[in-house]
Design a protein around this motif. Structure first.
Motif, short mmCIF file in Angstrom:
data_model
loop_
_atom_site.label_atom_id
_atom_site.label_comp_id
_atom_site.label_asym_id
_atom_site.label_seq_id
_atom_site.Cartn_x
_atom_site.Cartn_y
_atom_site.Cartn_z
N GLY A 185 74.29 101.55 38.93
CA GLY A 185 73.66 100.86 37.90
C GLY A 185 72.20 100.58 37.78
N TRP A 186 71.64 101.10 39.19
CA TRP A 186 70.08 101.08 39.33
C TRP A 186 69.45 102.09 38.29
CZ3 TRP A 186 68.18 100.61 45.18
CH2 TRP A 186 68.29 99.34 45.45
N ARG A 205 72.53 110.44 40.41
CA ARG A 205 73.60 110.37 39.02
C ARG A 205 75.09 110.27 39.64
NH1 ARG A 205 73.92 115.55 34.72
NH2 ARG A 205 75.77 114.77 33.82
N ALA A 206 75.34 111.26 40.66
CA ALA A 206 76.85 111.33 41.17
C ALA A 206 77.14 109.68 41.47
CB ALA A 206 77.10 112.27 42.18
N TRP A 207 76.18 109.10 42.11
CA TRP A 207 76.42 107.68 42.61
C TRP A 207 76.35 106.42 41.65
CZ3 TRP A 207 74.21 107.11 48.26
CH2 TRP A 207 74.83 107.93 49.23
N GLY A 208 75.92 106.58 40.32
CA GLY A 208 76.08 105.77 39.27
C GLY A 208 74.83 105.30 38.84
N ALA A 209 73.58 105.79 39.14
CA ALA A 209 72.46 105.47 38.57
C ALA A 209 72.34 105.43 37.09
CB ALA A 209 71.31 106.41 38.94
N ALA A 210 72.14 104.43 36.57
CA ALA A 210 72.31 104.24 35.10
C ALA A 210 71.28 104.96 34.08
CB ALA A 210 72.19 102.72 34.55
N GLU A 211 69.85 105.04 34.77
CA GLU A 211 68.65 105.70 34.04
C GLU A 211 68.34 106.55 35.22
OE1 GLU A 211 68.19 106.02 31.08
OE2 GLU A 211 69.24 104.21 29.99
N ASP A 333 64.16 100.50 39.48
CA ASP A 333 64.41 99.76 40.94
C ASP A 333 64.22 100.59 41.99
OD1 ASP A 333 66.39 97.61 39.45
OD2 ASP A 333 67.16 99.21 38.52
N LEU A 334 64.52 101.72 41.87
CA LEU A 334 64.06 102.70 43.11
C LEU A 334 63.21 103.86 42.61
CD1 LEU A 334 64.61 104.19 46.05
CD2 LEU A 334 66.95 104.83 45.15
#
Length: 441
Positions: A185-186, A205-211, A333-334
């Motif tokens: 979601g980050w 992306r694979a780990w679920g970063a939202a943007e 966020d990162l």
């Protein structure tokens, strides 16, 4: 007369006496040398290496000069090959045997010291010892006991050598996100769209970063990111404009755009094999405007428009940061900063939200101490996190991502050369058209 146990034992493999290897000297000159094939000792294995990637660290003047103090050295630390022999008394870990096709790390920890108990594997004293002798750019190499036991991994059935070659660099991307405390979601921004920037974006992306934003000045690399993982492109590519970011090794000019049927600019395909002969041609819109980007893992899926933004003339790091804030409501966020140096690091700090994290992914040269905006870092509580190399858990996660196609190895390896052309391959790494250059051994 009964046959003795010794006479019934299978004969060991017949190994050649000599092999070829690529060496670097202190001035960065590449040569092909003949040397004896090493023999594995107790606890060791011998691997017939089949391919090795060239890391951009192999181009750093200060790194090469330090490694070459004792004379030319065999470079390369991204190898894959097949096990051909074990040393006397060696007990290989489950799943490894003569004939196994493997990724081999060049370092591995002891798994028992204080650093290892904390999970700080790259700070283990054993990890610092050479684990691949003489190096990855050779036809044969001995695998040290700690590497054989803890970080030699069998490749999936049917996987190409490029999968094994990319395990180590993708593991470095995994390690960086893990060090940052990444959470699904980050919103993530990647500064620099060279090979490592692409790997970081794909893992995020694979780990679920939202943007997922990418910032660079090279249109071909930006287009690659937009098609595979980025949801926002910030193109700082006007040459000579203050605040422009150098992406990738050397920070050279961008790929030459080529016109496409719809009138947009497109990148030249980078797929080369042996001596720079094109292996194929692909085109994609590079903006400004929207770019069609794949939304499925590994480059497949529904095409959606990706905003392609350009800062105005005279734009600085704050202008890039405002673009993120305008799109996302606040900064990232990162932020993952892949080029070394003060300017990219300052840009990364500017792009982070208050309380955000900035990862320093590349080292500066010894004695080069970039100044950071301490006032801004303090009052916005920016976390600065360096990330160096990768450990055994990171390599296993990287191999899983590669095997699943979430990191598309065959697309990331843009150029392939035989060992005889290793000097050309070494020069190719500096070309903005290249992502990962692989030497086939």
């Amino acid at each position: 007369m009964a046959e003795s146990a010794a006479s019934r034992a299978p004969a060991g493999p017949v190994l050649p006496e000599r092999m070829r290897a690529a060496r670097l000297d202190a001035r960065g000159r590449v040569e092909i040398a003949e040397m004896p094939v090493p023999r594995p000792g107790p606890g060791e294995a011998l691997v017939r290496l089949r391919a090795c990637g060239i890391c951009s660290s192999d181009l750093l003047d200060w790194y090469v000069a330090g490694k070459a103090r004792g004379g030319p050295f065999v470079f390369g630390h991204e190898p894959a090959g097949e096990i051909v022999a074990f040393g006397p008394g060696t007990q290989p870990p489950p799943g490894l045997e003569v004939g196994s096709r493997v990724f081999v790390h060049h370092h591995a920890p002891c798994m028992a010291c204080a650093a290892c108990r904390r999970g700080d594997y790259v700070h283990c004293p054993v990890w610092r010892r050479p684990g691949l002798i003489p190096g990855g750019m050779a036809e044969y190499a001995v695998v040290a006991p700690q590497v054989l036991q803890h970080d030699t991994l069998p490749l999936p059935e049917g996987a190409g050598w490029e999968v094994g070659v990319l395990v180590e660099p993708v593991a470095c991307a995994v390690h960086a996100l893990r060090r940052a405390g990444f959470e699904p979601g980050w919103r993530v921004a990647v500064i620099g769209a060279g090979f490592m920037g692409q790997a970081l974006g794909l893992v995020a992306r694979a780990w679920g970063a939202a943007e997922r934003a990418v910032v660079d000045r090279l249109p071909g690399r930006l287009a690659w990111a937009a098609r595979r993982w980025a949801t926002l492109v910030i193109d700082t590519g006007d040459e000579g404009r203050p605040g422009a970011v150098a992406g990738g090794a050397g920070g050279g000019p961008g790929m030459e755009p080529a016109a496409t049927a719809d009138g947009h600019a497109g990148e030249r395909a980078a797929g080369n094999r042996g001596g720079g002969t094109p292996a194929g041609t692909g085109r994609a819109g590079t903006g400004p405007g929207a770019v069609a980007a794949a939304t499925g893992g590994g480059g497949g899926g529904r095409a959606t428009p990706v905003p392609w933004l350009r800062p105005g003339p005279g734009a600085d790091a704050q202008a890039v940061a405002r673009m993120l804030e305008d799109r996302w409501g606040e900064g990232a966020d990162l932020v993952l900063v892949t080029p070394a140096g003060e300017e990219p690091l300052r840009l990364g700090i500017a792009c982070a939200r208050p309380g955000g994290t900035v990862v320093m992914f590349a080292p500066t040269a010894p004695g080069c101490d970039p100044a950071i905006p301490g006032y801004d870092v303090f009052f916005r509580e920016i976390r600065l996190v360096p990330s160096y190399s990768a450990g055994p858990g990171d390599t296993r996660d990287a191999l899983a991502l590669l095997a699943a196609g979430q990191v598309p190895a065959a697309e990331l390896v843009t150029h392939r050369y035989p060992l005889a052309d290793v000097a050309t391959a070494y020069r190719q790494v500096k070309d903005p058209a290249a992502l990962k250059v692989m030497v086939e051994l």
